[in-house]
Scaffold this active site. Structure first.
Site, PDB file in Angstrom:
ATOM      1  N   ILE A  34      25.892 -71.410  -3.215  1.00 45.20           N
ATOM      2  CA  ILE A  34      25.256 -70.765  -2.062  1.00 45.20           C
ATOM      3  C   ILE A  34      26.303 -70.262  -1.066  1.00 45.20           C
ATOM      4  CG2 ILE A  34      24.923 -72.857  -0.640  1.00 45.20           C
ATOM      5  CD1 ILE A  34      22.174 -70.295  -1.151  1.00 45.20           C
TER       6      ILE A  34
ATOM      7  N   SER B 262      36.420 -78.077   0.465  1.00 49.27           N
ATOM      8  CA  SER B 262      35.634 -78.648  -0.630  1.00 49.27           C
ATOM      9  C   SER B 262      36.545 -79.595  -1.393  1.00 49.27           C
ATOM     10  CB  SER B 262      35.156 -77.534  -1.564  1.00 49.27           C
ATOM     11  OG  SER B 262      34.795 -78.088  -2.819  1.00 49.27           O
TER      12      SER B 262
ATOM     13  N   LYS C 231      19.664 -75.385   4.179  1.00 52.92           N
ATOM     14  CA  LYS C 231      18.390 -76.070   4.002  1.00 52.92           C
ATOM     15  C   LYS C 231      18.468 -76.952   2.757  1.00 52.92           C
ATOM     16  CE  LYS C 231      16.283 -75.000   0.788  1.00 52.92           C
ATOM     17  NZ  LYS C 231      16.126 -74.644  -0.660  1.00 52.92           N
TER      18      LYS C 231
ATOM     19  N   ASP D 268      13.074 -78.379  -3.745  1.00 49.63           N
ATOM     20  CA  ASP D 268      14.229 -77.637  -3.223  1.00 49.63           C
ATOM     21  C   ASP D 268      13.906 -76.150  -3.099  1.00 49.63           C
ATOM     22  OD1 ASP D 268      17.261 -77.605  -2.549  1.00 49.63           O
ATOM     23  OD2 ASP D 268      16.986 -76.044  -4.056  1.00 49.63           O
TER      24      ASP D 268
END
Lengths: 313, 313
Positions: free
Chosen positions: A18, A40, A94, A172
């Site tokens: 994403i 990351s 989200k 999800d």
């Protein structure tokens, strides 16, 4: 509230699908924002300073004013609490957290620190949503359906977290439909009944049917399926007492009214979200509505558990 | 806020075990309250006018100012919404509703109608709770455990709703422990991990282990078991950084500090609850804290599902 001459400097936390597909291009295409670095434990961003973790990134780039948190939901709370404690504005992918308790503690912390918290629901920025909201506001509604049916193998390859505890399974994507639903109806939406289909080897459902109701009594049917092949469905259909009918298709990129297509636009959600984030920062506000997550938690609490076949990716 | 000369007239909705064992004697023994009538589709109250449903009871007794709703949670919301719409104060048995969405809509409706809503948590009125709260407030806490282990066959005979969707299973007693926990710690409590043991023939767990954390970082372990034979356990143990240790036993009727028993009193929860309800009505306030229900919903949402043997009563 216009764009200031100094763009808001942003750091990305989490560099999965994403972040790469949506966040990086949306930030880079907004002149009011500047993408400074990413972090990351697994990967490095292309053409951007990269770090193993958020604290290392903030130490190297104290000029970062806002952090976009795009990790899986299970670790989002700890990172967001650290970001808020460090006085940074926070953009949450989200769902905003793994639990309502976490979400509420983030809202309280952001208010305490005087920084902006955006609990983002990208589907609310689909092109047809505001027109749908206006149509609903002008009518007495008699019935609503929310159908979110997609192929998990196509859209979430390798994303094992999605069926782990807290990963939500088919909720999800389904929560995207719920985020549009709770945006276009004026009153609260309450879960009355839920059937949750759990594969024996998963900790989250792969298929869900729910009966919900708005506070004013309008019935809402929601059906989510993660095993949909061929035609993918992300649709909301609203029927009015005057016989009118509105349909959002393909996640809100197409709008039909009374059977006639009135809007069809390419998806443009993340640019809208980042413009919203910038405006919230500029005006010193937050946008942290947890209603879609509350519906999911309620469905888990009252849901009937139905055994489904094992899921093998 | 003293007792007025005219007692508050109360109607009971639902006449099951909790109404007969607790509500009726508590109301009758409080001179500021007057028990007027009761309703239930199944039974009739002893020595009191009885009705099939709430609307019939209110039609026959318009003088009823407050309704105590003691039905199973699955139907509580509809009845409470009707009671609030009719301008009556409402006392909700625990849990306050089947879902957080329902609970929040009740809070909003009570505020809109200007009547009192009490979302009751009877265990918060156990004799040792306020002393425990004061002890916790005076110390830096390092660790908390909540152990709620009882025999469902002994305490819930014939109550099939408890393992139905929305019945909560072992969370039905466990939420009592959570209601004390959230009363004695000053900050919010957040679910981090939950193991939920579901019998294949039940829609609610029979055994639960949870790891929680207070917002300030104190770890909380919770263990609920519905199959406990012999010694029944309803205990909370709090350890402080200074080495101090507090233990509530038997649901808060016994208090031990540093190994020494400092309080042991008979259970007296419902009289305390009804005194609180009367005071809220007299002062025009509500008490609607849904934190224990939020913890349960979050546990369902992030919990790992573990198969348990069938439950046969």
């Amino acid at each position: 509230m216009a764009t200031t001459s100094n763009p808001v400097k942003i750091g990305l936390v989490g560099l999965g699908k994403i972040a790469v597909d949506q966040h990086i291009p949306a930030i880079r295409n907004n002149p009011a924002l500047e993408l400074v670095a990413g972090c990351s434990p697994q990967t490095r961003p292309d053409g951007l300073p990269g770090y193993d973790d958020m604290q290392a990134m903030l130490a190297a780039h104290p000029e970062i004013a806002a952090l976009a948190i795009c990790t899986p939901p299970q670790v989002r709370h700890r990172l967001a609490m650290e970001a808020l404690a460090a006085g940074r504005h926070v953009f949450l992918e989200k769902p905003p957290a793994a639990t309502l308790g976490e979400a509420e503690s983030l809202r309280a912390r952001a208010a305490e620190k005087g920084v902006t918290l955006l609990a983002s629901w990208h589907s609310r920025f689909a092109p047809a949503v505001s027109a749908a909201r206006a149509w609903v506001a002008a009518r007495k509604i008699s019935n609503i359906s929310v159908m979110w049916k997609e192929n998990v193998r196509q859209w979430h390859p390798g994303q094992k977290w999605i069926f782990a505890p807290g990963g939500m399974g088919v909720f999800d994507p389904g929560i995207n439909g719920l985020s549009i639903l709770t945006r276009i109806v004026p009153d609260a939406v309450i879960v009355k009944k839920a059937d949750l289909h759990f594969p024996a080897n998963c900790d989250a459902p792969i298929e869900v049917q729910m009966d919900l109701q708005t506070e004013s009594g309008v019935p809402v049917r929601a059906e989510f399926n993660f095993l949909q092949e061929n035609q993918q469905t992300w649709s909301i259909v609203v029927e009015a007492e005057d016989g009118g009918k509105l349909a959002l298709h393909l996640g809100g990129t197409e709008l039909e009214i009374d059977g006639r297509q009135v809007l069809k636009e390419p998806e443009h959600e993340y640019p809208g979200l980042y413009a919203h984030f910038h405006q919230l920062i500029a005006s010193g506000q937050s946008d942290a509505d947890f209603a879609p997550l509350r519906i999911v938690a309620d469905a888990f609490m009252v849901g009937k558990r139905i055994a489904a076949p094992d899921y093998i990716e």
